[in-house]
Design a protein around this motif. Sequence first.
Motif, PDB file in Angstrom:
ATOM      1  N   ALA A   1      -8.843  -8.877   4.313  1.00 25.95           N
ATOM      2  CA  ALA A   1      -9.425  -7.881   3.510  1.00 25.95           C
ATOM      3  C   ALA A   1     -10.324  -8.523   2.390  1.00 25.95           C
ATOM      4  N   TYR A   2      -9.719  -9.291   1.771  1.00 26.21           N
ATOM      5  CA  TYR A   2     -10.466 -10.217   0.631  1.00 26.21           C
ATOM      6  C   TYR A   2     -11.749 -10.958   1.295  1.00 26.21           C
ATOM      7  N   GLN A   3     -11.189 -11.702   2.576  1.00 30.06           N
ATOM      8  CA  GLN A   3     -12.480 -12.683   2.893  1.00 30.06           C
ATOM      9  C   GLN A   3     -13.621 -11.530   3.486  1.00 30.06           C
ATOM     10  N   ILE A   4     -13.465 -10.398   3.877  1.00 31.12           N
ATOM     11  CA  ILE A   4     -14.485  -9.985   4.610  1.00 31.12           C
ATOM     12  C   ILE A   4     -14.940  -8.739   3.883  1.00 31.12           C
ATOM     13  N   CYS A   5     -14.301  -8.116   3.048  1.00 32.90           N
ATOM     14  CA  CYS A   5     -14.816  -6.797   2.586  1.00 32.90           C
ATOM     15  C   CYS A   5     -15.386  -7.006   0.884  1.00 32.90           C
ATOM     16  N   GLU A   6     -16.322  -6.100   0.926  1.00 32.26           N
ATOM     17  CA  GLU A   6     -16.959  -5.901  -0.626  1.00 32.26           C
ATOM     18  C   GLU A   6     -16.356  -5.083  -1.453  1.00 32.26           C
ATOM     19  N   ASN A   7     -15.665  -3.809  -0.782  1.00 29.25           N
ATOM     20  CA  ASN A   7     -14.934  -2.759  -1.640  1.00 29.25           C
ATOM     21  C   ASN A   7     -13.821  -2.624  -0.764  1.00 29.25           C
ATOM     22  N   ILE A   8     -12.717  -1.935  -1.513  1.00 33.22           N
ATOM     23  CA  ILE A   8     -11.343  -1.986  -0.935  1.00 33.22           C
ATOM     24  C   ILE A   8     -10.569  -0.457  -1.677  1.00 33.22           C
ATOM     25  N   LEU A   9     -10.105   0.124  -0.668  1.00 39.36           N
ATOM     26  CA  LEU A   9      -9.164   1.295  -1.126  1.00 39.36           C
ATOM     27  C   LEU A   9      -7.988   0.962  -0.857  1.00 39.36           C
ATOM     28  N   ILE A  10      -6.992   0.740  -1.716  1.00 37.68           N
ATOM     29  CA  ILE A  10      -5.511   0.939  -1.456  1.00 37.68           C
ATOM     30  C   ILE A  10      -4.639   1.909  -1.527  1.00 37.68           C
ATOM     31  N   MET A  11      -4.150   2.363  -0.147  1.00 39.73           N
ATOM     32  CA  MET A  11      -3.526   3.645   0.173  1.00 39.73           C
ATOM     33  C   MET A  11      -1.773   3.231   0.128  1.00 39.73           C
ATOM     34  N   TYR A  12      -1.273   4.497  -0.490  1.00 38.78           N
ATOM     35  CA  TYR A  12       0.092   4.416  -0.429  1.00 38.78           C
ATOM     36  C   TYR A  12       0.684   5.901  -0.103  1.00 38.78           C
ATOM     37  N   ALA A  13       1.382   5.948   1.088  1.00 40.73           N
ATOM     38  CA  ALA A  13       1.742   7.291   1.471  1.00 40.73           C
ATOM     39  C   ALA A  13       0.746   8.077   1.903  1.00 40.73           C
ATOM     40  N   GLY A  14      -0.458   7.698   2.207  1.00 40.40           N
ATOM     41  CA  GLY A  14      -1.680   8.587   2.719  1.00 40.40           C
ATOM     42  C   GLY A  14      -2.575   9.020   1.632  1.00 40.40           C
ATOM     43  N   SER A  15      -2.047   8.442   0.129  1.00 40.12           N
ATOM     44  CA  SER A  15      -3.352   8.583  -0.846  1.00 40.12           C
ATOM     45  C   SER A  15      -3.671   7.348  -1.409  1.00 40.12           C
ATOM     46  N   VAL A  16      -4.875   7.538  -1.918  1.00 42.05           N
ATOM     47  CA  VAL A  16      -5.637   6.303  -2.514  1.00 42.05           C
ATOM     48  C   VAL A  16      -4.939   6.218  -3.727  1.00 42.05           C
ATOM     49  N   VAL A  17      -4.540   4.922  -4.234  1.00 44.46           N
ATOM     50  CA  VAL A  17      -3.998   4.724  -5.353  1.00 44.46           C
ATOM     51  C   VAL A  17      -4.848   3.711  -6.267  1.00 44.46           C
ATOM     52  N   GLU A  18      -5.733   3.006  -5.661  1.00 46.78           N
ATOM     53  CA  GLU A  18      -6.653   2.310  -6.180  1.00 46.78           C
ATOM     54  C   GLU A  18      -7.861   1.962  -5.371  1.00 46.78           C
ATOM     55  N   ALA A  19      -9.014   2.097  -6.105  1.00 46.97           N
ATOM     56  CA  ALA A  19     -10.380   1.789  -5.257  1.00 46.97           C
ATOM     57  C   ALA A  19     -11.402   0.896  -6.170  1.00 46.97           C
ATOM     58  N   GLY A  20     -12.118  -0.005  -5.587  1.00 45.19           N
ATOM     59  CA  GLY A  20     -13.002  -0.685  -6.427  1.00 45.19           C
ATOM     60  C   GLY A  20     -13.353  -1.784  -5.599  1.00 45.19           C
ATOM     61  N   SER A  21     -14.269  -2.937  -6.249  1.00 46.94           N
ATOM     62  CA  SER A  21     -14.714  -4.112  -5.577  1.00 46.94           C
ATOM     63  C   SER A  21     -13.536  -4.883  -5.591  1.00 46.94           C
ATOM     64  N   VAL A  22     -13.531  -5.709  -4.174  1.00 49.74           N
ATOM     65  CA  VAL A  22     -12.311  -6.272  -3.479  1.00 49.74           C
ATOM     66  C   VAL A  22     -12.131  -7.404  -4.741  1.00 49.74           C
ATOM     67  N   GLU A  23     -13.056  -8.044  -5.565  1.00 52.53           N
ATOM     68  CA  GLU A  23     -12.844  -9.066  -6.376  1.00 52.53           C
ATOM     69  C   GLU A  23     -11.961  -8.554  -7.571  1.00 52.53           C
ATOM     70  N   GLN A  24     -12.208  -7.301  -8.059  1.00 57.36           N
ATOM     71  CA  GLN A  24     -11.601  -6.531  -9.104  1.00 57.36           C
ATOM     72  C   GLN A  24     -10.270  -6.277  -8.790  1.00 57.36           C
ATOM     73  N   VAL A  25     -10.159  -5.809  -7.760  1.00 59.60           N
ATOM     74  CA  VAL A  25      -8.960  -4.978  -7.260  1.00 59.60           C
ATOM     75  C   VAL A  25      -7.800  -6.039  -6.876  1.00 59.60           C
ATOM     76  N   ILE A  26      -8.270  -7.202  -6.060  1.00 60.99           N
ATOM     77  CA  ILE A  26      -7.453  -8.164  -5.568  1.00 60.99           C
ATOM     78  C   ILE A  26      -6.973  -9.233  -6.783  1.00 60.99           C
ATOM     79  N   ARG A  27      -8.109  -9.541  -7.305  1.00 55.62           N
ATOM     80  CA  ARG A  27      -7.794 -10.699  -8.121  1.00 55.62           C
ATOM     81  C   ARG A  27      -7.028 -10.165  -9.637  1.00 55.62           C
ATOM     82  N   ASN A  28      -7.411  -8.815  -9.940  1.00 52.84           N
ATOM     83  CA  ASN A  28      -6.731  -8.383 -11.043  1.00 52.84           C
ATOM     84  C   ASN A  28      -6.361  -6.885 -10.796  1.00 52.84           C
ATOM     85  N   PRO A  29      -5.176  -6.954 -10.046  1.00 49.26           N
ATOM     86  CA  PRO A  29      -4.850  -5.336  -9.555  1.00 49.26           C
ATOM     87  C   PRO A  29      -4.151  -4.651 -10.791  1.00 49.26           C
TER      88      PRO A  29
END
Length: 158
Positions: free
Chosen positions: A42-70
């Motif tokens: 996901a980090y390699q290919i995406c610009e933006n990302i949604l992280i989901m837990y149990a069917g709900s979005v818990v975090e969303a944003g640019s892949v750089e922000q979300v994965i580098r600084n969750p």
Amino acid sequence: MADEPVSMVDASLRATILSSLRKLNQDFGISILYITHDLTTAYQICENILIMYAGSVVEAGSVEQVIRNPKHPYTQLLVSSMPLPDKSKRWGGVEFEEIQLRKSSGCKFAPRCPAAMQECWSQRPSFYLPDDGRTVACFLYKDQPTLASPDVSQVFPT
Ligand code: SF4
């Protein structure tokens, strides 16, 4: 829509598929919804990302922000489990939390969250804006502004 397109393929074919998807996006302007449990690709290919837990979005944003600084405790757990190509770092050392059997009518992640507070068990967190280009559904950020509507895509850089 690409749902786990490289989950059962070997490394060389994986690189070819990811390269083809990137080409479709960059050369033909085709948007790709990439669904995966694999944050590395996901980090390699995406610009933006949604992280989901149990069917709900818990975090969303640019892949750089979300994965580098969750920011969300669940995203932090996912990122801490990503394998790193660093010989000095060995497997182990990550403490997995004990799952509590108590049911939560508030935040769905409360039974697994090491930071759960009293309010987490009875109230659903709003989407807070701890920084530009990212939103997090977690009471740890309740002193930050809230998202005006549940459309989390509004935080994605245009
Ligand atoms: S809202 Fe509470 S239980 Fe849910 S992730 Fe945040 S701190 Fe943990």
